[in-house]
Design a protein around this motif. Structure first.
Motif, PDB file in Angstrom:
ATOM      1  N   GLU A 195       5.906   9.269  -4.176  1.00 40.26           N
ATOM      2  CA  GLU A 195       4.478   9.612  -4.183  1.00 40.26           C
ATOM      3  C   GLU A 195       3.654   8.573  -3.432  1.00 40.26           C
ATOM      4  O   GLU A 195       2.714   8.930  -2.703  1.00 40.26           O
ATOM      5  N   ARG A 196       3.973   7.293  -3.596  1.00 36.20           N
ATOM      6  CA  ARG A 196       3.221   6.255  -2.889  1.00 36.20           C
ATOM      7  C   ARG A 196       3.404   6.379  -1.376  1.00 36.20           C
ATOM      8  O   ARG A 196       2.454   6.214  -0.609  1.00 36.20           O
ATOM      9  N   SER A 197       4.625   6.661  -0.961  1.00 34.52           N
ATOM     10  CA  SER A 197       4.866   6.763   0.478  1.00 34.52           C
ATOM     11  C   SER A 197       4.217   8.011   1.065  1.00 34.52           C
ATOM     12  O   SER A 197       3.717   7.990   2.195  1.00 34.52           O
ATOM     13  N   LYS A 198       4.195   9.112   0.324  1.00 34.36           N
ATOM     14  CA  LYS A 198       3.494  10.311   0.789  1.00 34.36           C
ATOM     15  C   LYS A 198       2.000  10.025   0.948  1.00 34.36           C
ATOM     16  O   LYS A 198       1.371  10.439   1.935  1.00 34.36           O
ATOM     17  N   SER A 199       1.442   9.299  -0.004  1.00 32.33           N
ATOM     18  CA  SER A 199       0.016   8.954   0.076  1.00 32.33           C
ATOM     19  C   SER A 199      -0.262   8.075   1.289  1.00 32.33           C
ATOM     20  O   SER A 199      -1.287   8.238   1.962  1.00 32.33           O
ATOM     21  N   ALA A 200       0.666   7.162   1.585  1.00 36.04           N
ATOM     22  CA  ALA A 200       0.478   6.280   2.744  1.00 36.04           C
ATOM     23  C   ALA A 200       0.467   7.066   4.049  1.00 36.04           C
ATOM     24  O   ALA A 200      -0.325   6.770   4.950  1.00 36.04           O
ATOM     25  N   ILE A 201       1.312   8.083   4.148  1.00 37.46           N
ATOM     26  CA  ILE A 201       1.328   8.920   5.347  1.00 37.46           C
ATOM     27  C   ILE A 201       0.014   9.694   5.487  1.00 37.46           C
ATOM     28  O   ILE A 201      -0.589   9.751   6.553  1.00 37.46           O
ATOM     29  N   ILE A 202      -0.460  10.272   4.387  1.00 34.30           N
ATOM     30  CA  ILE A 202      -1.687  11.057   4.423  1.00 34.30           C
ATOM     31  C   ILE A 202      -2.868  10.174   4.828  1.00 34.30           C
ATOM     32  O   ILE A 202      -3.753  10.594   5.602  1.00 34.30           O
TER      33      ILE A 202
ATOM     34  N   TYR B 183       7.014  -4.607  10.845  1.00 36.90           N
ATOM     35  CA  TYR B 183       6.385  -5.882  11.218  1.00 36.90           C
ATOM     36  C   TYR B 183       5.442  -6.317  10.104  1.00 36.90           C
ATOM     37  O   TYR B 183       4.813  -5.493   9.444  1.00 36.90           O
ATOM     38  N   GLU B 184       5.321  -7.644   9.930  1.00 38.52           N
ATOM     39  CA  GLU B 184       4.366  -8.209   8.979  1.00 38.52           C
ATOM     40  C   GLU B 184       3.877  -9.524   9.590  1.00 38.52           C
ATOM     41  O   GLU B 184       4.322 -10.609   9.217  1.00 38.52           O
ATOM     42  N   PHE B 185       2.972  -9.419  10.547  1.00 40.77           N
ATOM     43  CA  PHE B 185       2.564 -10.596  11.310  1.00 40.77           C
ATOM     44  C   PHE B 185       1.496 -11.441  10.620  1.00 40.77           C
ATOM     45  O   PHE B 185       1.273 -12.587  11.007  1.00 40.77           O
ATOM     46  N   ASP B 186       0.820 -10.921   9.598  1.00 42.87           N
ATOM     47  CA  ASP B 186      -0.369 -11.606   9.083  1.00 42.87           C
ATOM     48  C   ASP B 186      -0.121 -12.531   7.890  1.00 42.87           C
ATOM     49  O   ASP B 186      -0.482 -13.700   7.919  1.00 42.87           O
ATOM     50  N   TYR B 187       0.501 -12.023   6.828  1.00 35.18           N
ATOM     51  CA  TYR B 187       0.500 -12.767   5.568  1.00 35.18           C
ATOM     52  C   TYR B 187       1.871 -13.283   5.141  1.00 35.18           C
ATOM     53  O   TYR B 187       1.958 -14.203   4.336  1.00 35.18           O
ATOM     54  N   HIS B 188       2.946 -12.673   5.598  1.00 32.26           N
ATOM     55  CA  HIS B 188       4.307 -13.148   5.329  1.00 32.26           C
ATOM     56  C   HIS B 188       4.597 -13.242   3.833  1.00 32.26           C
ATOM     57  O   HIS B 188       5.260 -14.175   3.365  1.00 32.26           O
ATOM     58  N   THR B 189       4.127 -12.278   3.063  1.00 29.39           N
ATOM     59  CA  THR B 189       4.382 -12.275   1.625  1.00 29.39           C
ATOM     60  C   THR B 189       5.792 -11.761   1.340  1.00 29.39           C
ATOM     61  O   THR B 189       6.397 -11.070   2.161  1.00 29.39           O
ATOM     62  N   GLN B 190       6.297 -12.109   0.138  1.00 32.72           N
ATOM     63  CA  GLN B 190       7.655 -11.676  -0.215  1.00 32.72           C
ATOM     64  C   GLN B 190       7.745 -10.150  -0.209  1.00 32.72           C
ATOM     65  O   GLN B 190       8.677  -9.583   0.349  1.00 32.72           O
ATOM     66  N   LYS B 191       6.795  -9.491  -0.854  1.00 31.80           N
ATOM     67  CA  LYS B 191       6.690  -8.029  -0.726  1.00 31.80           C
ATOM     68  C   LYS B 191       5.715  -7.773   0.408  1.00 31.80           C
ATOM     69  O   LYS B 191       4.589  -8.275   0.371  1.00 31.80           O
ATOM     70  N   PRO B 192       6.118  -7.053   1.433  1.00 34.07           N
ATOM     71  CA  PRO B 192       5.276  -6.915   2.625  1.00 34.07           C
ATOM     72  C   PRO B 192       3.861  -6.468   2.282  1.00 34.07           C
ATOM     73  O   PRO B 192       3.658  -5.519   1.520  1.00 34.07           O
ATOM     74  N   PHE B 193       2.891  -7.158   2.859  1.00 37.74           N
ATOM     75  CA  PHE B 193       1.490  -6.876   2.551  1.00 37.74           C
ATOM     76  C   PHE B 193       0.970  -5.678   3.332  1.00 37.74           C
ATOM     77  O   PHE B 193       0.185  -4.887   2.841  1.00 37.74           O
ATOM     78  N   ALA B 194       1.387  -5.549   4.584  1.00 36.90           N
ATOM     79  CA  ALA B 194       0.843  -4.503   5.441  1.00 36.90           C
ATOM     80  C   ALA B 194       1.921  -4.059   6.435  1.00 36.90           C
ATOM     81  O   ALA B 194       3.088  -4.402   6.308  1.00 36.90           O
ATOM     82  N   GLY B 195       1.492  -3.312   7.434  1.00 38.43           N
ATOM     83  CA  GLY B 195       2.422  -2.917   8.486  1.00 38.43           C
ATOM     84  C   GLY B 195       3.078  -1.574   8.264  1.00 38.43           C
ATOM     85  O   GLY B 195       4.056  -1.236   8.928  1.00 38.43           O
ATOM     86  N   THR B 196       2.564  -0.760   7.318  1.00 37.61           N
ATOM     87  CA  THR B 196       3.131   0.567   7.103  1.00 37.61           C
ATOM     88  C   THR B 196       2.942   1.429   8.350  1.00 37.61           C
ATOM     89  O   THR B 196       1.868   1.449   8.934  1.00 37.61           O
ATOM     90  N   THR B 197       3.993   2.133   8.750  1.00 37.26           N
ATOM     91  CA  THR B 197       3.874   3.079   9.856  1.00 37.26           C
ATOM     92  C   THR B 197       4.307   4.451   9.364  1.00 37.26           C
ATOM     93  O   THR B 197       5.237   4.578   8.565  1.00 37.26           O
TER      94      THR B 197
ATOM     95  N   GLY C  24       0.800  -1.219   0.000  1.00 40.40           N
ATOM     96  CA  GLY C  24       0.000   0.000   0.000  1.00 40.40           C
ATOM     97  C   GLY C  24       0.831   1.267   0.000  1.00 40.40           C
ATOM     98  O   GLY C  24       0.294   2.370   0.104  1.00 40.40           O
ATOM     99  N   GLY C  25       2.137   1.131  -0.141  1.00 38.77           N
ATOM    100  CA  GLY C  25       3.031   2.283  -0.089  1.00 38.77           C
ATOM    101  C   GLY C  25       3.594   2.484   1.303  1.00 38.77           C
ATOM    102  O   GLY C  25       2.976   2.143   2.306  1.00 38.77           O
ATOM    103  N   GLY C  26       4.792   3.035   1.381  1.00 39.37           N
ATOM    104  CA  GLY C  26       5.426   3.288   2.672  1.00 39.37           C
ATOM    105  C   GLY C  26       6.124   2.070   3.227  1.00 39.37           C
ATOM    106  O   GLY C  26       6.208   1.016   2.581  1.00 39.37           O
TER     107      GLY C  26
END
Length: 220
Positions: free
Chosen positions: A208-215, A167-181, A161-163
């Motif tokens: 741009e993706r990381s800026k969107s994730a922060i917003i 931690y990635e406790f849920d799905y353990h995908t090669q490209k992290p699925f979640a956990g953006t802070t 989702g950008g950013g």
């Protein structure tokens, strides 16, 4: 009840601190760093434990933390340490450690991405290292090469989702699925901007993706 005051408490003016007191504090900090540097040029260790330790799978988590801490210490000494021989030697030892270890930092486990801290602080340290030796072209070229590799790693470990997170406790995908802070992402963004200013290629879409994730994480 239920009234909201029109004004909120405000702190009083901060006391003025004399410049020489600030300089003494900086000198004490530099002396502390010189005394605590490891034999291999790094800083930090897993030796000090407490009652509640964080999740840190070995050995990758400790390697990532040590590289991140070393990056912060090298930056601090470059920015505030002065030109004393002992300080310069300490910086050089730290830079050698980073040159060897930054490219080797890996994802600690499917659940932990502490490597993102090493890539972010390491990239900022590389920029400080670049500015430290303006006349050393071969050294600067080496730094730019390492920095480019850190951009590649940050791209690989960007969350879907950008950013970035750690931690990635849920799905353990090669490209992290979640956990953006927001704060990890902000730290990386600062490093990306600094790297871009010394000529490192940083994809605009990554920014741009990381800026969107922060917003998206901003409270109402």
């Amino acid at each position: 009840g239920g009234c909201v005051p029109k004004t909120h408490p405000r702190p009083g003016p901060a006391p003025t601190i004399k410049p020489e007191k600030i300089e003494k504090s900086i000198d004490r900090g530099v002396a502390f760093l010189l005394a605590r540097q490891n034999a291999n040029g790094s800083w930090g260790s897993p030796r000090n434990t407490k009652g509640s330790n964080i999740y840190a799978p070995v050995p990758g988590a400790h390697h990532a933390f040590r590289v991140a801490v070393t990056s912060l210490c090298v930056s601090a000494l470059i920015e505030a340490g002065g030109r004393e021989p002992a300080v310069i030697k300490s910086i050089e030892r730290g830079e050698e450690y980073l040159a060897e270890n930054l490219p080797r930092v890996k994802r600690n486990s499917p659940r932990a991405l502490y490597n993102n801290w090493a890539h972010a602080y390491g990239l900022s340290a590389l920029v400080d290292m670049y500015h430290r030796l303006p006349d050393n072209k071969p050294r600067r070229e080496q730094i730019l090469k390492i920095a480019s590799g850190q951009i590649d790693l940050l791209t690989r470990f960007e969350s879907l989702g950008g950013g970035w997170g750690y931690y990635e406790f849920d799905y353990h995908t090669q490209k992290p699925f979640a956990g953006t802070t927001s704060f990890t992402t902000a730290t990386v963004l600062v490093a990306l901007q600094e790297a871009r200013e010394i000529g490192v290629d940083v994809p605009q879409a990554l920014i741009e993706r990381s800026k969107s994730a922060i917003i998206l994480q901003q409270n109402p």
